[in-house]
Design a protein around this motif. Structure first.
Motif, mmCIF file in Angstrom:
data_model
loop_
_atom_site.group_PDB
_atom_site.id
_atom_site.type_symbol
_atom_site.label_atom_id
_atom_site.label_comp_id
_atom_site.label_asym_id
_atom_site.label_seq_id
_atom_site.Cartn_x
_atom_site.Cartn_y
_atom_site.Cartn_z
ATOM 1 N N UNK A 283 0.763 -1.195 -0.094
ATOM 2 C CA UNK A 283 0.075 0.032 -0.030
ATOM 3 C C UNK A 283 0.902 1.062 0.082
ATOM 4 N N UNK A 284 1.892 1.050 0.904
ATOM 5 C CA UNK A 284 2.732 2.334 1.075
ATOM 6 C C UNK A 284 3.772 2.598 -0.294
ATOM 7 N N UNK A 285 3.985 1.639 -0.681
ATOM 8 C CA UNK A 285 4.768 1.599 -2.039
ATOM 9 C C UNK A 285 3.991 2.206 -3.061
ATOM 10 N N UNK A 286 2.743 1.686 -3.169
ATOM 11 C CA UNK A 286 1.914 2.345 -4.106
ATOM 12 C C UNK A 286 1.466 3.911 -4.222
ATOM 13 N N UNK A 287 1.338 4.087 -2.966
ATOM 14 C CA UNK A 287 1.193 5.744 -2.596
ATOM 15 C C UNK A 287 2.407 6.359 -3.101
ATOM 16 N N UNK A 288 3.544 5.945 -2.670
ATOM 17 C CA UNK A 288 4.852 6.367 -2.839
ATOM 18 C C UNK A 288 5.025 6.537 -4.467
ATOM 19 N N UNK A 289 4.687 5.375 -5.179
ATOM 20 C CA UNK A 289 4.899 5.496 -6.613
ATOM 21 C C UNK A 289 4.375 6.751 -7.569
ATOM 22 N N UNK A 290 2.980 7.108 -6.938
ATOM 23 C CA UNK A 290 2.199 8.216 -7.185
ATOM 24 C C UNK A 290 2.675 9.416 -7.284
ATOM 25 N N UNK A 291 3.360 9.681 -5.850
ATOM 26 C CA UNK A 291 3.919 10.937 -5.773
ATOM 27 C C UNK A 291 5.225 11.225 -6.244
ATOM 28 N N UNK A 292 5.807 10.089 -6.695
ATOM 29 C CA UNK A 292 7.183 10.217 -7.068
ATOM 30 C C UNK A 292 7.495 11.263 -8.010
ATOM 31 N N UNK B 235 13.905 11.814 -5.596
ATOM 32 C CA UNK B 235 14.907 11.043 -5.990
ATOM 33 C C UNK B 235 16.111 11.743 -5.457
ATOM 34 N N UNK B 236 16.294 13.032 -5.933
ATOM 35 C CA UNK B 236 17.439 13.722 -5.478
ATOM 36 C C UNK B 236 17.594 14.081 -3.796
ATOM 37 N N UNK C 37 0.404 16.922 -2.308
ATOM 38 C CA UNK C 37 0.260 17.641 -3.578
ATOM 39 C C UNK C 37 1.216 18.890 -3.576
ATOM 40 N N UNK C 38 1.306 19.574 -2.376
ATOM 41 C CA UNK C 38 1.929 20.724 -2.063
ATOM 42 C C UNK C 38 3.459 20.513 -2.106
ATOM 43 N N UNK C 39 3.805 19.202 -1.547
ATOM 44 C CA UNK C 39 5.083 18.750 -1.516
ATOM 45 C C UNK C 39 5.571 18.329 -2.710
ATOM 46 N N UNK C 40 4.881 17.734 -3.572
ATOM 47 C CA UNK C 40 5.095 17.332 -4.961
ATOM 48 C C UNK C 40 5.338 18.405 -5.709
ATOM 49 N N UNK C 41 4.630 19.422 -5.838
ATOM 50 C CA UNK C 41 4.874 20.707 -6.965
ATOM 51 C C UNK C 41 6.152 21.594 -6.259
ATOM 52 N N UNK C 42 6.236 21.383 -4.865
ATOM 53 C CA UNK C 42 7.479 22.690 -4.431
ATOM 54 C C UNK C 42 8.731 21.619 -3.934
#
Lengths: 277, 234, 124
Positions: free
Chosen positions: A147-156, A161-162, A235-240
């Motif tokens: 479950x966690x891995x799937x969530x992670x893949x979404x927001x990756x 990575x950096x 989402x905020x984390x992903x964009x910023x």
């Protein structure tokens, strides 16, 4: 000669450290048992108020004990540094046929190694608590992980990575900075004041800490000012994310720079400004 | 070839000048007394030779090498205070010295401990202060160093122990090594000295020469001569 | 610790006197080897170089001779020993007579005292 000095530094710290490691393992076992007890009692709807109070207090104590463990490692290493260099033992240490650089490097490596070992032991302890405390922990974990891995893949995204790449360097830089600053403070403390070496060291460390947090504030205000950690969402984390990555990178450089600076100032003092007794 | 050479040595502590333009050349194979009143810079000079202090200017050469780990390997230093780690056992200390000093003679050290009936398995903190000092002396004298630096080895020590220390120095005497002893207790030490140097304040060399010839020349012991020379020194 | 020395003359000369006395009194017999320098230095509690100087002096005086690294030996030359004995006795006499002169003791008084002492002790 470095190997010989390192052997003795390591032995001295290890002789005290392993006892604490064993104690924390014992605490982990107790903590695990308490956790299991609490969970069983809750699921069985048992209403013994006293038991819950004691169990929670006990568990709380265990957690505190575990948190203190890395602190114990730090204290032991600092004691070793101070005793070996700036107590009367220094008369023996600094007249050994060993380079000053080797003497200092050995102390740094010892500190780093034991910090890593302490964290490793802590992780094992936490794992023990969870394994003992939660029935079927492994199966639960096996269910949760995909479950966690799937969530992670979404927001990756690339910046994550950096982040993951930078993070270990940040940890290392942070550890080395702490080690070298502590050591530097003791050195400067003993150079400035012959009688109040430890107090002077503390004073200097406080001063440096304040200066550092000031710099940190400045850096963070430039990079992650619009990332308010209190109300962050994925989402905020992903964009910023890029700003956060830059923040991590700058912090790594800052810590690394301070570590290197502290190291060389310390080395210079040890080579040229030594003034025992 | 001289085992120790100091050229134009200066040492300041802030504004205070402890050593001023000191030039010394010490040959191998002698027992030399560095004698002077308290605070004249004897200990400072010794510490600089060991690398514990750095000269303000000037050079020090030991056996033709500059001060560093190589010179520490051929210098055996006995400081005024005990530098032993009290948690260690005596045998641990011997292992430690064996580990770092190639010229450490383990058998000699064990024999000296035996003579003093010190149990090698005992922890240093269980020994009396005097015994710990003797253990330290044994460690220093059990080395086959080229230069021995003994800083006030008999100050604050009872007369019987003083005799033991002087006997140990004589017993472990190596005709190829040089022993430099600093002290202000001249009476006890003068009989084992080859040469002496009277050091005044600022490290000024007031007088020097063969310790025994002094008696012929002045009709006085070194101790008596010292009192005369430094009578008006504050 | 070790031998006692006076303040007014070099230690190596005083050591030479002591060993000379040992030789003349027979403690070290003719042609007997004396202990090595380091051992003597340890016993006397003096610097080995000082002891070496003393023994060299005795070699110069002819009381000792060295066989290279084999060590030092007392001379077998009775003439040399006799002369040394003679000198030693004269030295003692000189000191004694100086002392008497200082106290104002006459020669007759001295002879009288010596005879009295001999009577009392029967053996000298």
């Amino acid at each position: 000669m470095f190997n010989k000095i390192f052997k003795y530094d390591f032995k001295f710290v290890f002789r005290l450290w392993w006892i604490y490691a064993l104690i924390t393992a014992g605490l982990a076992l107790i903590g695990g048992a308490l956790l299991r007890g609490i969970i069983e009692f809750i699921t069985a709807n048992i209403d013994n108020f006293l038991f819950y109070i004691l169990a929670f207090l006990g568990f709380f104590t265990v957690i505190i004990g575990l948190c203190c463990f890395p602190l114990a490692a730090v204290i032991i290493c600092l004691v070793r540094y101070y005793k070996n260099f700036y107590s009367d033992e220094g008369y023996l240490t600094f007249t050994l046929p060993v380079k000053r650089t080797s003497l200092l490097n050995s102390k740094i490596l010892t500190f780093l190694l034991f910090e890593i070992m302490s964290v490793a032991v802590l992780i094992i302890d936490i794992y023990l608590i969870l394994v003992i405390g939660i029935k079927g922990f492994h199966t639960e974990l096996a269910n949760l992980l995909p479950m966690l891995l799937d969530e992670l893949k979404e927001i990756w995204n690339p910046s994550l990575t950096a982040d993951v790449i930078i993070f270990p360097f940040l940890l290392l830089a942070s550890a080395l900075m702490g080690i070298n600053l502590y050591y530097l403070c003791f050195t400067v403390g003993s150079v400035i004041s012959k009688r109040y070496k430890v107090l002077a060291a503390l004073g200097i460390y406080l001063g440096v800490s304040v200066a550092m947090s000031f710099i940190q504030q400045i850096i963070s205000s430039f990079t992650i000012s619009n990332l308010m950690f209190t109300s962050i969402t994925y989402t905020e984390f992903a964009t910023n994310g890029a700003e956060f990555t830059i923040y991590l990178g700058l912090m790594t450089l800052l810590y690394g720079g301070i570590a290197i600076g502290a190291y060389f100032i310390n080395l210079h003092c040890i080579k040229n400004k030594l003034n025992l007794s | 070839m001289s085992i120790l050479e100091c050229r134009s040595l200066y040492k300041n502590y802030g504004n205070k000048r402890v050593l001023e333009n000191m030039n010394i050349s010490v040959p191998a194979g002698k027992i030399i007394g560095l004698l002077g009143p308290n605070g004249c810079g004897k200990s400072t000079l010794i510490k600089m030779i060991c690398g514990l202090l750095v000269p303000s200017s000037g050079e020090i050469w030991v056996d033709g090498m500059p001060i560093g780990p190589q010179t520490n390997g051929i210098i055996s230093y006995l400081p005024e205070r005990t530098y032993l780690s009290n948690g260690m056992k005596v045998i641990d200390l011997i292992d430690y010295f064996c580990d770092f000093y190639r010229d450490f003679d383990r058998k000699r050290a064990m024999k000296m401990l035996q003579d003093l009936m010190i149990d090698p398995a005992s922890r240093l903190r269980t020994l009396s202060k005097g015994t710990r000092e003797k253990v330290q002396l044994i460690m220093v004298m059990a080395r086959n160093a080229k230069l021995y630096l003994l800083d006030e080895p008999i100050a604050g020590v009872d007369p019987a122990s003083r005799d033991y220390i002087l006997q140990t120095i004589l017993q472990n005497y190596n005709p190829e090594a040089t022993v430099i002893i600093t002290t202000h207790l001249i009476h006890d030490i003068e009989r084992i000295l080859d040469e002496f140097v009277f050091l005044g304040f600022g490290g000024e060399i007031v007088m020097g020469g063969n310790a025994d010839d002094i008696r012929g020349q002045y009709g006085k012991t070194l101790d008596e001569l010292f009192r005369e020379v430094f009578k008006y020194v504050q | 610790m070790g031998w006692k020395f006076q303040s007014n003359s070099p230690v190596y000369l005083q050591i030479a006197s002591t060993i000379r006395a040992d030789i003349l009194s027979g403690k070290y017999a003719a042609e007997e080897q004396i202990p090595p320098v380091r051992q003597l230095a340890y016993i006397a509690a003096v610097n080995p170089n000082t002891m070496q100087r003393a023994l060299s002096q005795l070699e110069l005086d002819g009381l000792l001779y060295s066989k290279g690294t084999a060590g030092r030996f007392v001379t077998g030359d009775t003439a040399v020993l006799e002369k040394a004995r003679h000198n030693a006795v004269n030295e003692l006499l000189e000191t004694f007579l100086q002392g008497c002169k200082q106290l104002g003791v006459t020669k007759d008084e001295v002879i009288q005292l010596l005879n009295k002492k001999e009577e009392m002790e029967c053996q000298f």
